[in-house]
Design an enzyme around this catalytic site. Sequence first.
Site, mmCIF file in Angstrom:
data_model
loop_
_atom_site.group_PDB
_atom_site.id
_atom_site.type_symbol
_atom_site.label_atom_id
_atom_site.label_comp_id
_atom_site.label_asym_id
_atom_site.label_seq_id
_atom_site.Cartn_x
_atom_site.Cartn_y
_atom_site.Cartn_z
ATOM 1 N N GLU A 257 -14.181 -7.336 72.072
ATOM 2 C CA GLU A 257 -14.129 -7.896 73.035
ATOM 3 C C GLU A 257 -13.179 -8.860 73.372
ATOM 4 O O GLU A 257 -12.179 -9.272 73.918
ATOM 5 C CB GLU A 257 -15.402 -8.485 73.660
ATOM 6 C CG GLU A 257 -16.313 -7.148 74.469
ATOM 7 C CD GLU A 257 -15.694 -6.848 75.673
ATOM 8 O OE1 GLU A 257 -15.029 -7.715 76.322
ATOM 9 O OE2 GLU A 257 -16.429 -5.866 75.996
ATOM 10 N N ASP B 157 -12.541 -11.536 83.284
ATOM 11 C CA ASP B 157 -13.132 -11.004 81.987
ATOM 12 C C ASP B 157 -13.543 -12.642 81.109
ATOM 13 O O ASP B 157 -12.404 -12.483 80.504
ATOM 14 C CB ASP B 157 -13.566 -10.561 81.315
ATOM 15 C CG ASP B 157 -13.571 -8.976 81.664
ATOM 16 O OD1 ASP B 157 -14.469 -8.895 82.615
ATOM 17 O OD2 ASP B 157 -12.935 -7.945 81.459
#
EC number: 3.2.1.17
Length: 147
Positions: free
Chosen positions: A53, A71
Amino acid sequence: MKAVLILGLLLLSVTVQGKKFEKCELARTLRRYGLDGYKGVSLANWMCLTYGESRYNTRVTNYNPGSKSTDYGIFQINSKWWCNDGKTPKAVNGCGVSCSAMLKDDITQAVACAKTIVSRQGITAWVAWKNKCRNRDVSSYIRGCKL
């Protein structure tokens, strides 16, 4: 006066940079926060997830044009569902936290939110885990760390 201004700008730049964890430092931190085995997810899987990520970087943000969401941080916590950034339409804020908290060097709130997410949706809530970690040997993400 100039010295105070320059010092202020230097301090601001330090807080804006965020933190890029070293592998074993992050592994120890996540373990200390109780993620090793949390909801059946091994520490190696959490490490694989955070590498996929954010490359262990607390300051990463990624905008998603389709959902008009962003995000945030080391776990890439989404502003539509889990945190409030004040600009995402119809945001839910499931963790009850500001998205800016996901970008801090101190990842206490990010870990708490990740625990909420995995408790409600499981580890498959993270696309990076599904694409890069699921059904793979993830032991290398903690190998060499004295845990």
